[in-house]
Write an enzyme that holds these catalytic residues in place. Structure first.
Site, short mmCIF file in Angstrom:
data_model
loop_
_atom_site.label_atom_id
_atom_site.label_comp_id
_atom_site.label_asym_id
_atom_site.label_seq_id
_atom_site.Cartn_x
_atom_site.Cartn_y
_atom_site.Cartn_z
N SER A 259 0.83 -1.01 -0.08
CA SER A 259 0.03 -0.15 0.09
C SER A 259 0.86 1.21 -0.04
O SER A 259 1.96 1.02 -0.77
CB SER A 259 -0.89 0.17 1.27
N ASP B 111 -8.08 -5.94 -6.03
CA ASP B 111 -7.51 -4.67 -5.34
C ASP B 111 -7.75 -3.49 -6.14
O ASP B 111 -6.99 -3.33 -6.99
CB ASP B 111 -6.03 -4.80 -4.87
N HIS C 90 -5.77 -6.91 -1.47
CA HIS C 90 -4.61 -5.75 -1.06
C HIS C 90 -3.55 -6.54 -0.31
O HIS C 90 -3.66 -7.08 0.55
CB HIS C 90 -5.38 -4.73 -0.20
#
Length: 388
Positions: free
Chosen positions: A74, A326, A351
């Site tokens: 991320s 994602d 994710h």
């Protein structure tokens, strides 16, 4: 990461980002105003990591000539990639998982993110994304009267009742954020990254959302059942709190400031290619809000100046992994750029699934991705050792 560290005989170091957790440069004053927040930037964070690596190498026995690999998911994945770009003499390579380094400026369409969320729901059950698309107008119709607002408050078991249209708007954005979070944590096994959830949670949620043609009240009762699975899978919540979307505090205050300065990621919806209410990207509204909160204005093109946008082919040794489920893959590197700036796609991954511990229920695609990632890491280590 844990499994790989063992395999590579590596030491795992988790470096805390400045202004998050306990790394507060000005203690309790750190978030008091923009003068104190001025030092919260990705550039400063990367410099911290560079200094930390040098420090560890001089203080830990035997570490002096050990190659270092940056790993993150991320925002952490963005930092890992940027760390290798800016400090190639400090890290031999980087694994950037689910890192949306291109979700800036006009590098990617602003609507792709929400169309991926929608696709996840579309694929998980007939009538599912359509039910959600129809729920917005149902809420709009009911929130036009006091009795309707009251009905919504009790149907959704809200901790604080809706009093007006602004509250109804908050309800809608809370629901939107819930659908987005479900897309991010659509893992193949029970997990609790944002909330404790069953395996493939979107499929479970979609079991409640099969009939988009229901009357407003019946449709919204189903929507409640669906969000209740997300917020109350453990069955312990007596009411649902709209101010809470992720149980663990992922440092929201700090991230909000960053979104108001350099992390400006354009997002939009059109209600056609996605299941959300149409909303254009409104930079001016963001700018006003940021000025009101912090007295700062966002700089939408700074990240492009700083990290090169799509013009990154002069860099090397970065693996970008992305999950097909994602939404953040919208801003990710999903095709190879050179033979050492490599994209690994995980069709069944949400994710940064690849960074999570191995699990018997892992799909084949993530097992293969991890094997490939390790393969690249071994090459980097080998190469770094030879250069000494």
């Amino acid at each position: 990461m844990w499994d790989v560290a063992e395999e590579l005989n590596a030491m795992l170091v988790f470096a805390e980002h400045r202004y998050y957790g306990e790394s507060l440069p000005f203690g309790n004053e750190s978030f008091s105003d923009s003068k104190h927040l001025n030092y919260l930037t990705s550039e400063q964070a990367l410099a911290d990591f560079a200094v930390l690596v040098e420090y560890l190498k001089t203080t830990i026995a035997g570490a002096r000539y050990s190659p270092v690999i940056a790993i993150g998911g991320s925002y952490g994945g963005m930092l890992a990639a940027w760390f290798r770009m800016k400090y190639p003499h400090v890290v031999a390579g980087a694994l950037a998982a689910s890192a949306p380094i291109w979700q800036f400026g006009d590098l990617v369409p602003c609507g792709t993110y929400f169309s991926i969320v929608t696709n996840d729901f579309k694929k998980s059950g007939t009538g599912c994304s359509e039910s959600i698309r129809n729920s917005w107008n149902a809420i709009n119709r009911l929130s036009s009267t006091d009795a309707g607002l009251q009905w919504l408050s009790s149907t959704f078991h809200l901790c604080s009742p809706l009093k007006n249209l602004q509250d109804a708007a908050i309800l809608k954005s809370w629901l939107s954020e819930t659908w987005v979070n479900l897309a991010m944590v659509n893992y193949p096994y029970k997990a609790d990254f944002l909330q404790p959830l069953p395996a493939w949670p979107i499929q479970e949620v979609c079991k409640f959302l099969k009939d988009p043609s229901l009357s407003d009240k019946l449709l919204l009762q189903n929507v409640f059942q669906a969000v209740n699975l997300y917020y109350n899978y453990s069955g312990e919540a007596s009411c649902l709190d709209m101010s809470e979307t992720a149980t663990k505090n992922l440092g929201q205050l700090g991230w909000y400031y960053q979104a108001c300065t350099e992390m400006v990621m354009p997002m939009c919806t059109d209600g056609v290619n996605d299941m959300f209410e149409p909303q254009k990207w409104d930079f001016d509204a963001l700018s006003e809000e940021c000025y009101r909160l912090w007295g700062v204005r966002p700089r939408p093109s700074w990240i492009l100046s700083m990290y090169g946008g799509k013009n990154i082919s002069s860099h090397s040794n970065i693996v970008f992994s992305n999950g097909g489920l994602d939404p953040w893959s919208a801003g990710g590197v999903t095709q190879n750029i050179t033979d050492s700036l490599v994209s690994i796609m995980i069709p069944d991954g949400a994710h940064h699934l690849d960074l999570r511990s191995r699990n018997p229920l892992d799909p084949k695609s993530v097992q293969q991705a991890r094997a490939l990632e390790i393969c690249y890491m071994k090459q980097w280590i080998e190469k770094a050792r030879h250069s000494h």
